[in-house]
Scaffold this active site. Structure first.
Site, PDB file in Angstrom:
ATOM      1  N   HIS A  48       0.626  -1.534  -0.418  1.00  0.00           N
ATOM      2  CA  HIS A  48      -0.011   0.130   0.177  1.00  0.00           C
ATOM      3  C   HIS A  48       1.424   0.997  -0.219  1.00  0.00           C
ATOM      4  O   HIS A  48       0.673   2.617  -0.262  1.00  0.00           O
ATOM      5  CB  HIS A  48      -0.771  -0.312   1.461  1.00  0.00           C
ATOM      6  N   GLU A  51       1.680   2.101  -3.567  1.00  0.00           N
ATOM      7  CA  GLU A  51       0.363   2.453  -3.879  1.00  0.00           C
ATOM      8  C   GLU A  51       1.449   4.042  -4.389  1.00  0.00           C
ATOM      9  O   GLU A  51       0.950   4.708  -5.034  1.00  0.00           O
ATOM     10  CB  GLU A  51      -0.564   2.405  -3.276  1.00  0.00           C
TER      11      GLU A  51
END
Length: 413
Positions: A48, A51
């Site tokens: 994450h 990202e």
């Protein structure tokens, strides 16, 4: 029917092309075969975090968004336990801009310490907002940890402990990038008003020179069969009591996957579902209740989630859920009800495919699963499901020994 062609570059990048000349636009979807399940349990949240980091600029392009906005494009990304997906939508005449941007950050992410610190703070704040400062925000974090004891699905995509992101070093970040963000661990889908030969030329020009990385061989710990009911009680400043349940179900490519999907729809998809009709409309035990599957690549869960009406006891609400589950096991599913949930599932697919970006993402995901034709086979697989198959799966899976329940108590009664 979604038509596509494909090829593979020498460095291992798989490329799929879906042409739709009715549109003036194109989408470039780049899926990396890495999610939170691929993380070290002592360094979670990295998929994450990346990202966010991937929008922090590359060596040659310090501002990722600016060139894209200048040609009328937009972009975004998402992370799941199984994948990390980046996508761009732009006028098809400016397609090469997307190839330039995506290839450059795959080849040479900036690794600017300032970017790391900024994105670290963003992720920490996101963790606080979504999990700590929001009513019921930590419910699924706790439920996952209750249902999974070994498999990495036991932590959320944002991480098991935010301290892992707080302590992430630049060496940690570089190691993660060079392990997963390589051509042979990615799938590129280009869709819209594009020509196959042009896409091949652009892919070879922009992605072809990028060296392949070491092949990632996924070897995750397998979750043991659950043999006992698991229960956890929590108390928080939330407006209503709530119940969260998880039952283990087969993995994404299992023959029973669509059976489990339709079972969840029978139980809790929409206001005509059994849980809603019986426990919300008729008995007024819940203000809302739903059921759905996690849809994960490895064995996932069928989840039931409902908020109780004020004055309703947990024991009464729990008994109501169990009665509805027994009804699915003991009462044969009528043909009309089966047809209803099949139509709902198919309509979701049809409406999804109206959007070019969704077609691109679905094709990338199917290709990652190893069967790109799955994108055109889902309707047939849904229609194959039989009422008896749903009943059998419910009888085998919706049982106490396979059940994890989080009772979320309100302090503000």
């Amino acid at each position: 029917m979604i038509d596509f062609q494909n090829f593979v570059l020498d460095n291992g990048l798989k490329v799929y092309v879906h042409q739709d000349i009715t549109l003036p636009t194109a989408t470039v979807n780049l899926l990396y075969n890495v999610g939170s399940r691929d993380e070290d349990e002592n360094k979670t949240g990295f998929a994450h975090l990346f990202e966010h980091l991937m929008f922090g600029g590359s060596v040659n392009i310090p501002s990722y968004d600016e060139p894209l906005q200048l040609v009328g494009g937009e972009n975004n990304a998402f992370t799941s336990p199984d994948i990390t997906n980046y996508y761009i939508s732009l006028p098809s005449d400016n397609l090469e801009t997307a190839f330039w941007l995506e290839s450059d950050r795959m080849l040479s992410l900036s690794f600017d310490p300032k970017v790391l610190e900024v994105q670290r703070k963003v992720v920490i704040e996101e963790y606080k907002q979504q999990y700590l400062n929001q009513p019921y925000g930590d419910a699924y974090m706790k439920l996952k940890a209750l249902a999974y004891k070994v498999h990495p699905y036991r932590w959320p995509t944002i991480g098991r402990d935010i301290k892992h992101i707080e302590d992430a070093s630049m060496d940690d970040v570089k190691s993660f990038f060079h392990k997963f963000y390589v051509p042979n661990n990615a799938i590129l889908v280009v869709s819209g008003n594009v020509v196959f030969d042009d896409v091949r030329r652009l892919a070879e020009k922009w992605f072809g020179p990028i060296p392949s990385g070491e092949q990632y061989l996924r070897n995750l710990p397998q979750e043991p069969v659950q043999k006992e009911s698991r229960v956890e009680h929590v108390e928080a400043d939330v407006p209503l009591d709530a119940i969260y349940k998880a039952f283990h179900i087969p993995e994404r490519l299992h023959d029973d996957y669509y059976t489990a999907d339709l079972l969840s729809d029978v139980l809790g998809r929409g206001k005509s579902s059994r849980l809603h009709q019986e426990l919300v409309n008729k008995r007024r035990l819940f203000s809302n209740i739903s059921a759905y599957i996690s849809g994960s690549m490895d064995p996932g869960t069928l989840n039931i989630h409902g908020k109780l009406n004020k004055g309703v006891k947990m024991e009464e609400a729990e008994a109501g859920i169990q009665e509805v589950i027994r009804s699915v096991i003991e009462e044969p599913l009528e043909e009309e009800e089966l047809e209803k949930v099949k139509n709902q599932a198919e309509s979701t697919i049809v409406f999804s495919e109206m959007e070019l970006l969704n077609r691109s993402m679905n094709l990338a995901y199917a290709a990652m699963l190893g069967n790109p034709d799955l994108i055109n086979e889902e309707s047939r697989l849904i229609q194959k499901v039989e009422a008896e198959g749903i009943r059998k799966l419910a009888a085998n899976r919706l049982v106490a020994s396979n059940e994890s329940t989080l009772y979320y108590h309100s302090r503000t009664k």
